[in-house]
Scaffold this motif. Structure first.
Motif, PDB file in Angstrom:
ATOM      1  N   ASN A 208      72.064 -75.443 -27.448  1.00  0.00           N
ATOM      2  CA  ASN A 208      71.634 -74.048 -27.452  1.00  0.00           C
ATOM      3  C   ASN A 208      70.585 -73.790 -26.374  1.00  0.00           C
ATOM      4  OD1 ASN A 208      73.217 -73.452 -29.784  1.00  0.00           O
ATOM      5  ND2 ASN A 208      71.606 -74.374 -31.052  1.00  0.00           N
ATOM      6  N   TYR A 209      70.769 -72.701 -25.631  1.00  0.00           N
ATOM      7  CA  TYR A 209      69.743 -72.291 -24.685  1.00  0.00           C
ATOM      8  C   TYR A 209      68.536 -71.737 -25.436  1.00  0.00           C
ATOM      9  CZ  TYR A 209      73.372 -72.584 -21.082  1.00  0.00           C
ATOM     10  OH  TYR A 209      74.350 -73.009 -20.235  1.00  0.00           O
ATOM     11  N   SER A 210      67.397 -71.725 -24.780  1.00  0.00           N
ATOM     12  CA  SER A 210      66.206 -71.126 -25.392  1.00  0.00           C
ATOM     13  C   SER A 210      66.247 -69.610 -25.268  1.00  0.00           C
ATOM     14  CB  SER A 210      64.942 -71.681 -24.733  1.00  0.00           C
ATOM     15  OG  SER A 210      64.810 -73.065 -24.987  1.00  0.00           O
ATOM     16  N   ILE A 211      66.407 -69.102 -24.047  1.00  0.00           N
ATOM     17  CA  ILE A 211      66.412 -67.657 -23.806  1.00  0.00           C
ATOM     18  C   ILE A 211      67.596 -67.308 -22.909  1.00  0.00           C
ATOM     19  CG2 ILE A 211      65.184 -65.738 -22.714  1.00  0.00           C
ATOM     20  CD1 ILE A 211      62.584 -67.079 -23.556  1.00  0.00           C
ATOM     21  N   VAL A 212      68.379 -66.338 -23.328  1.00  0.00           N
ATOM     22  CA  VAL A 212      69.479 -65.820 -22.524  1.00  0.00           C
ATOM     23  C   VAL A 212      69.225 -64.331 -22.277  1.00  0.00           C
ATOM     24  CG1 VAL A 212      71.936 -65.269 -22.469  1.00  0.00           C
ATOM     25  CG2 VAL A 212      71.190 -67.508 -23.274  1.00  0.00           C
ATOM     26  N   ILE A 213      69.294 -63.930 -21.021  1.00  0.00           N
ATOM     27  CA  ILE A 213      69.086 -62.529 -20.643  1.00  0.00           C
ATOM     28  C   ILE A 213      70.445 -61.893 -20.371  1.00  0.00           C
ATOM     29  CG2 ILE A 213      67.994 -60.977 -18.988  1.00  0.00           C
ATOM     30  CD1 ILE A 213      65.925 -63.166 -18.467  1.00  0.00           C
ATOM     31  N   GLU A 214      70.733 -60.782 -21.072  1.00  0.00           N
ATOM     32  CA  GLU A 214      72.019 -60.096 -20.905  1.00  0.00           C
ATOM     33  C   GLU A 214      71.849 -58.607 -20.599  1.00  0.00           C
ATOM     34  OE1 GLU A 214      74.420 -61.017 -24.399  1.00  0.00           O
ATOM     35  OE2 GLU A 214      75.405 -62.555 -23.205  1.00  0.00           O
TER      36      GLU A 214
ATOM     37  N   SER B 273      64.988 -76.188 -16.743  1.00  0.00           N
ATOM     38  CA  SER B 273      65.487 -75.433 -15.598  1.00  0.00           C
ATOM     39  C   SER B 273      65.681 -73.957 -15.930  1.00  0.00           C
ATOM     40  CB  SER B 273      66.815 -76.033 -15.116  1.00  0.00           C
ATOM     41  OG  SER B 273      66.630 -77.378 -14.726  1.00  0.00           O
ATOM     42  N   ILE B 274      65.670 -73.137 -14.863  1.00  0.00           N
ATOM     43  CA  ILE B 274      65.868 -71.693 -14.960  1.00  0.00           C
ATOM     44  C   ILE B 274      67.108 -71.336 -14.143  1.00  0.00           C
ATOM     45  CG2 ILE B 274      64.887 -69.428 -14.402  1.00  0.00           C
ATOM     46  CD1 ILE B 274      62.105 -70.777 -14.586  1.00  0.00           C
ATOM     47  N   TYR B 275      67.978 -70.508 -14.730  1.00  0.00           N
ATOM     48  CA  TYR B 275      69.194 -70.069 -14.031  1.00  0.00           C
ATOM     49  C   TYR B 275      69.314 -68.559 -14.171  1.00  0.00           C
ATOM     50  CZ  TYR B 275      74.091 -69.518 -12.759  1.00  0.00           C
ATOM     51  OH  TYR B 275      75.266 -69.118 -12.146  1.00  0.00           O
ATOM     52  N   LEU B 276      69.493 -67.867 -13.046  1.00  0.00           N
ATOM     53  CA  LEU B 276      69.585 -66.409 -13.070  1.00  0.00           C
ATOM     54  C   LEU B 276      70.689 -65.940 -12.127  1.00  0.00           C
ATOM     55  CD1 LEU B 276      68.411 -63.628 -13.951  1.00  0.00           C
ATOM     56  CD2 LEU B 276      66.920 -63.755 -11.942  1.00  0.00           C
ATOM     57  N   THR B 277      71.568 -65.071 -12.639  1.00  0.00           N
ATOM     58  CA  THR B 277      72.540 -64.373 -11.808  1.00  0.00           C
ATOM     59  C   THR B 277      72.171 -62.899 -11.833  1.00  0.00           C
ATOM     60  OG1 THR B 277      74.290 -65.968 -12.308  1.00  0.00           O
ATOM     61  CG2 THR B 277      74.975 -63.821 -11.491  1.00  0.00           C
TER      62      THR B 277
ATOM     63  N   SER C  88      65.754 -79.832 -24.716  1.00  0.00           N
ATOM     64  CA  SER C  88      66.307 -81.176 -24.555  1.00  0.00           C
ATOM     65  C   SER C  88      67.528 -81.182 -23.653  1.00  0.00           C
ATOM     66  CB  SER C  88      66.677 -81.750 -25.930  1.00  0.00           C
ATOM     67  OG  SER C  88      65.540 -81.860 -26.743  1.00  0.00           O
ATOM     68  N   GLY C  89      68.119 -80.046 -23.431  1.00  0.00           N
ATOM     69  CA  GLY C  89      69.296 -79.975 -22.570  1.00  0.00           C
ATOM     70  C   GLY C  89      69.535 -78.556 -22.121  1.00  0.00           C
ATOM     71  N   ASN C  90      70.392 -78.389 -21.126  1.00  0.00           N
ATOM     72  CA  ASN C  90      70.742 -77.071 -20.610  1.00  0.00           C
ATOM     73  C   ASN C  90      69.527 -76.346 -20.019  1.00  0.00           C
ATOM     74  OD1 ASN C  90      73.501 -77.276 -21.359  1.00  0.00           O
ATOM     75  ND2 ASN C  90      72.931 -76.844 -23.471  1.00  0.00           N
ATOM     76  N   TYR C  91      69.662 -75.023 -19.898  1.00  0.00           N
ATOM     77  CA  TYR C  91      68.626 -74.234 -19.252  1.00  0.00           C
ATOM     78  C   TYR C  91      67.666 -73.662 -20.288  1.00  0.00           C
ATOM     79  CZ  TYR C  91      71.740 -74.372 -15.215  1.00  0.00           C
ATOM     80  OH  TYR C  91      72.527 -74.783 -14.179  1.00  0.00           O
ATOM     81  N   VAL C  92      66.411 -73.512 -19.891  1.00  0.00           N
ATOM     82  CA  VAL C  92      65.443 -72.909 -20.801  1.00  0.00           C
ATOM     83  C   VAL C  92      65.491 -71.383 -20.712  1.00  0.00           C
ATOM     84  CG1 VAL C  92      63.508 -72.944 -19.181  1.00  0.00           C
ATOM     85  CG2 VAL C  92      63.083 -73.131 -21.618  1.00  0.00           C
ATOM     86  N   VAL C  93      65.785 -70.842 -19.522  1.00  0.00           N
ATOM     87  CA  VAL C  93      66.056 -69.416 -19.335  1.00  0.00           C
ATOM     88  C   VAL C  93      67.363 -69.311 -18.565  1.00  0.00           C
ATOM     89  CG1 VAL C  93      65.270 -67.230 -18.386  1.00  0.00           C
ATOM     90  CG2 VAL C  93      63.605 -68.839 -19.309  1.00  0.00           C
ATOM     91  N   TYR C  94      68.264 -68.472 -19.064  1.00  0.00           N
ATOM     92  CA  TYR C  94      69.628 -68.435 -18.512  1.00  0.00           C
ATOM     93  C   TYR C  94      70.148 -67.010 -18.563  1.00  0.00           C
ATOM     94  CZ  TYR C  94      74.682 -69.427 -18.242  1.00  0.00           C
ATOM     95  OH  TYR C  94      76.005 -69.456 -17.886  1.00  0.00           O
TER      96      TYR C  94
END
Length: 996
Positions: free
Chosen positions: A438-444, A486-490, A460-466
């Motif tokens: 599960n991501y911590s924060i997803v912005i939609e 990590s942080i990922y933004l589109t 523990s895995g994946n992105y913390v903000v996505y």
């Protein structure tokens, strides 16, 4: 179950059917008992409405009014195939049209005005409701089987659309002009930020899932209806809404039947008969709501299991007639008391709590609140939730409570926080997400600011903000977050700044990525990765910085290992590829066309592959390697060498400090046998074994002129396969022993020229001459009898080189005559009086500036710009100003643009300024910009050089008078970076001030 009775009185049936209904026959004709087509033929007013007691009836009002004061306008029960159209109905006591269990009914193109109940009430199958204008909405005793056979299109409620959805997945956000919303057997819908104030059940949700009702104002004024009706649905969220229904309603604002996993939170109810009516509700949460002045039942009904009510405020009314709700939190939650946050089990606030013997601990009363004999709150709050210490600042605060459960986001995954609404979100806690899925924060949502508030958020895995890569968001800000993830933004038009993370990835256009620090003590390959166009990437620190895109600015970053750019038309400037890194072999690596790579500091190499690029004013602690056509390499300070492969390359005004072997090698395309046609101009090689290296790799047809080369073995090696080069006006200085050429048996000779292809005007010993000129050779021992600066005898250049270099074997034997050798070193436009060039100094920090800079220049960007430019003036006053930038300045009246230049003074006194004044946005005159005012301008100017077009940066500092020029120059020294447009400055008694 909405049950309404519309009772009328039916007269005895007439002997014959009258299909035209008017005032004279209305009392009998209003009771329709036979099939057929019936018409209103005039406006009718009556106490009683029309009753349809037959199948297969069409009533066409033909646009006439039907005004009814005593009961329903038109009524039918348990019949089939009935159509009502083109009627203008007014009903003051009941519904306009009332159809109960009527199948295959059509209600079309009617105007229905009601003030008491809904305009249209219906139940049955295959109901068609099209293009009606209503005043009180569409209601009914309908369920899944009935609604999925309905057709509801083109209807309005007081001019606003009624939206009807059935059998649809992912219905998305409901339009903002909605008046009434009916949803049946659908998924994933959002009702957000609406004002719903019409007389209706404004929201009906049946047999659906993942429907959200958020931040709406809901205040219909109707007697026998609910505001929100929820039946047989799951995973829905009703949060942050304000309910303000008229006091005369007898119904609750939310009614729910047979629903599961429903969240009802942070809603406000004030001044109504009832609050929530809940039946057969399971596994749900009711929290953070405020019930104020509810004079009936605050919560009524009978739930099943797993329903918790907590952190609610019950103010001036707390009547509960509900079973099986647990009135405290199911787990520890965050709440506040006396401006202090606590984490524990919490109940609700009750304004009528009056246990005099109760004590308080952490904001909880010691004695439970007894709402009824069977309902107790064991953890009653001392203060209202939401006011005691919770910030009231218009921001959305994320606390540990937000990380207790996950929600789905678009695309199939889950996250603890899914941001679906615009707003400013602030992290108020440190949190470690131990989930690997599960991501911590997803912005939609667009228009979101997420402020980490310098808190740590790890996973523990994946992105913390996505943000979901399936959708390009707009106007997102992510800042001040601390994370080892990590942080990922589109997104586009967004800003990611001042974060500390492991990796950062941003995709989109017009983005700013600045002042982020990527680091990790256990993972070496931490990076900033950006893709898009028109982006700005600045002041970031990472192991790697990678950009794939075009028309962007990448400046003032620090990369421990590599700055990688793939794309065209990018400006890469003032970056530091860390000389203190332990990784070694640090790079700036560029693939693309029309890029500008300037004022960077690189510990190892600048590597370029592409065309029409410019590499200028960089400091490189090893070498530059460039492959492609029409590239320019100018004004760089390089420790070891410059190597190129391609055609029409310009290598000019560079300084090579101490080449380990060769200093400059301008290759063509060896494998294809294509010559270089390069220009090697005005470079300085301070130390080398071989200066300019024409080693039979297609360096032919190149112009090599005005270079100064110090070399132990050969200042220049000319391969015996090299053809067509013009080599003249160079200073070739042997620092070892000059080669013994007596035994050379040349493989080729005469293929190149060691003299100028035309006569050159020059000065020598104060006299002016015009002659064919060769080169200066430090070991030339000839005489100059006629005193014109040219030796009386030719200089025989010889090259006898045999050896292996980088696995290539060389056997070069070459002789060539310089028939016009220079007696002294060439110096711009004269023989003799040679002035050694300013050498860039290197310090451990990786910053390189000219040693003759004047005191008072603040930022590194301005120091680099001055260091990399010739400073020219027009008169003595401007010369004094120019010396405030650097010691070595020159008169601009006969100056030719051949490198980056700073102009000090305007066109009246400076011939060079006069020549190029029109190239700038603001032309300088005695009248403009005006008394005591000056302008700072920066422009790239193209200059044709033979078959080449060169581009140089010119900085124009000038005013209408001496005080204007002084103001502009003094303010220029204080800038952090070069201005993007003209900057006007005025001299005042307090010094230079920007003119707004």
């Amino acid at each position: 179950m909405i049950v309404l009775s519309c009772i009328g009185f039916v007269s005895a049936l007439p002997a014959s059917i009258d299909y035209n209904i008017n005032n004279s026959n209305y009392d009998t004709a209003r009771n329709i008992t036979s099939p057929g087509m019936y018409y209103l033929t005039e406006n009718i007013s009556s106490t009683n409405g029309i009753i349809i007691s037959s199948d297969n009836v069409t009533l066409d009002g033909q646009g006439y009014f039907l005004n009814i004061t005593g009961n329903c306008g038109i009524n039918s029960t348990e019949h089939n195939n009935i159509t009502v159209k083109n009627v203008k109905i007014t009903a003051t006591s009941y519904s306009g049209i009332y159809f109960k269990n009527v199948n295959s009914a059509t209600v079309e193109n009617n105007t229905i005005n009601t003030t008491y109940l809904c305009s249209l009430w219906g139940s049955g199958y295959n109901f068609t409701v099209v293009n009606n204008s209503m005043a009180s909405g569409f209601g009914g005793n309908y369920g899944l089987e009935q609604l999925t056979t309905y057709k509801v299109v083109g209807n309005t409620l007081n001019g606003k659309p009624i939206y009807f959805y059935k059998n649809e997945e992912n219905i998305g956000e409901i339009p903002s002009d909605a008046s009434q919303i009916i949803i049946s057997n659908c998924t994933n819908g959002q009702i957000k930020n609406l004002t719903l104030d019409e007389n209706a059940v404004v929201i009906y949700i049946g047999d659906s899932s993942e429907i959200t009702v958020e931040n709406c104002i809901i205040k219909p004024n109707i007697y026998h209806e609910w505001d929100i009706y929820l039946i047989n649905s799951e995973n829905c969220n009703i949060s942050g809404n304000t309910f303000s229904t008229s006091e005369n309603t007898e119904f609750a604002v939310i009614k729910s039947y047979y629903s599961n996993n429903i969240i009802i939170s942070e809603n406000t109810l004030n001044g109504m008969q009832k609050g929530f009516s809940l039946y057969a509700l399971t596994n749900s949460r009711i929290f953070g709501n405020t019930f104020e002045n509810i004079y009936g039942n605050t919560i009524e009904g009978s739930v099943s299991t797993g329903v918790y009510a907590y952190l609610n405020n019950f103010i001036n009314g707390s009547t509960l007639t509900v079973g099986n709700i647990i009135f405290n939190s199911p787990a520890d939650v965050i709440y506040h008391y006396n401006v202090t946050g606590y984490f524990g089990t919490a109940g609700n606030y009750w304004s009528d709590y009056n246990e005099s013997g109760a004590t308080t601990t952490n904001g909880i009363y010691s004695i439970p609140y007894a709402a009824t004999e069977s309902i107790n709150d064991s953890y009653p709050l001392v203060e209202t939730f939401g006011t005691a210490g919770k910030p009231d600042d218009g921001l959305i605060h994320l606390t540990e409570e937000n990380f207790k459960r996950v929600s789905p986001y678009t695309g199939g995954g889950s996250a603890y926080v899914v941001i679906t609404e615009p707003g400013y979100y602030v992290l108020d806690c440190d949190y470690v997400n131990t989930s690997t899925s599960n991501y911590s924060i997803v912005i939609e949502s667009d228009n979101v600011t997420f402020d980490g508030n310098d808190h740590w958020l790890n996973t523990s895995g994946n992105y913390v903000v996505y943000s979901n890569a399936r959708a390009m968001l707009e106007n997102i800000t992510i800042k001040n977050l601390m994370t080892s993830s990590s942080i990922y933004l589109t997104a586009s038009n967004s800003d990611v700044s001042s974060n500390n993370a492991q990796n950062l990835e941003v995709n989109g256009n017009y983005n700013t990525i600045s002042s982020n620090v990527m680091e990790n003590t256990t993972y070496i390959n931490y990076y900033v990765r950006v893709g898009g166009a028109y982006d700005t990437i600045s002041n970031n620190t990472a192991y790697k910085i990678l950009y794939h895109g075009y028309d962007s600015k990448i400046y003032s970053n620090i990369a421990e290992y590599d700055l990688f750019v793939y794309g065209d038309n990018n400006n890469i400037s003032s970056n530091v590829i860390d000389p203190e890194s332990t990784q070694g072999y640090n790079y700036i690596e560029i693939y693309g066309d029309n890029n500008a790579i300037s004022s960077n500091s690189v510990d190892y190499i600048i590597y370029l592959k592409g065309n029409y690029n410019t590499i200028s004013s960089n400091t490189v602690d090893d070498h530059i390697s460039a492959t492609g056509d029409y590239n320019t390499i100018s004004s760089n300070t390089v420790q070891d060498n410059i190597w190129t492969s391609g055609q029409y390359t310009l290598i000019s005004s560079n300084t090579v400090i101490n080449a380990s072997y060769y200093a400059i090698d301008p290759n063509g395309y060896y494998d294809e046998g294509i010559d270089a046609y390069a220009t090697v101009f005005n470079n300085t090689v301070l130390a080398s074994k071989v200066g300019i290296w024409l080693d039979n790799f297609c360096e032919g047809y190149s112009n090599i002129t005005q270079n100064t080369v110090y070399a132990d073995d050969y200042p220049i090696i000319i391969g015996d396969n090299i053809t067509g080069c013009n080599i003249y006006l160079n200073n070739f200085i042997y620092t070892g022993n000059s080669s013994n050429i007596s035994g050379i048996m040349p493989n080729n000779t005469g293929n190149n020229s060691l003299v100028s292809p035309f006569e050159i005007e020059y000065k020598y010993n104060g006299n002016t001459y015009s002659n064919i000129l060769g080169n200066y050779w430090s070991d030339y021992s000839g005489t100059d009898a006629d005193g014109n600066g040219i030796g009386d005898t030719s200089y025989l250049y010889g090259c006898d080189y045999e050896g292996t270099y980088y696995e290539e074997y060389y056997d070069i034997d070459y002789l060539e005559n310089d028939t016009a050798p220079l007696i002294d070193m060439w110096n711009g436009n004269e023989i003799g009086n040679y002035v050694a060039p300013t050498i860039f100094s290197s310090v451990s920090s990786g910053t390189h500036y000219s040693s003759d800079l004047s005191y008072g220049i603040g930022s590194g960007a301005i120091k680099r710009a001055v260091s990399a430019s010739n400073v020219v003036y027009g008169n003595e006053i401007d010369q004094g100003f120019a010396l405030n930038l650097r010691e070595n300045v020159q008169n601009g009246n006969n100056y030719q643009l051949s490198g980056n230049t700073i102009i000090v003074g305007g066109p009246e006194a400076n011939g060079f300024a006069n020549k190029y004044d029109s190239e700038f946005g603001i032309s300088i005159t005695n009248e403009y910009p005006g008394e005591n005012k000056g302008v700072i301008q920066v422009q790239n100017i193209e200059v044709k050089d033979g078959n080449f077009v060169r581009t140089y940066q010119v900085i124009y500092i000038a005013g209408s008078d001496r005080f204007g020029t002084q103001a502009a120059l003094e303010y220029f020294k204080t800038l952090e970076d070069l201005p993007e447009g003209p900057l006007m400055v005025e001299w005042t008694e307090n010094g230079p001030v920007v003119v707004e």
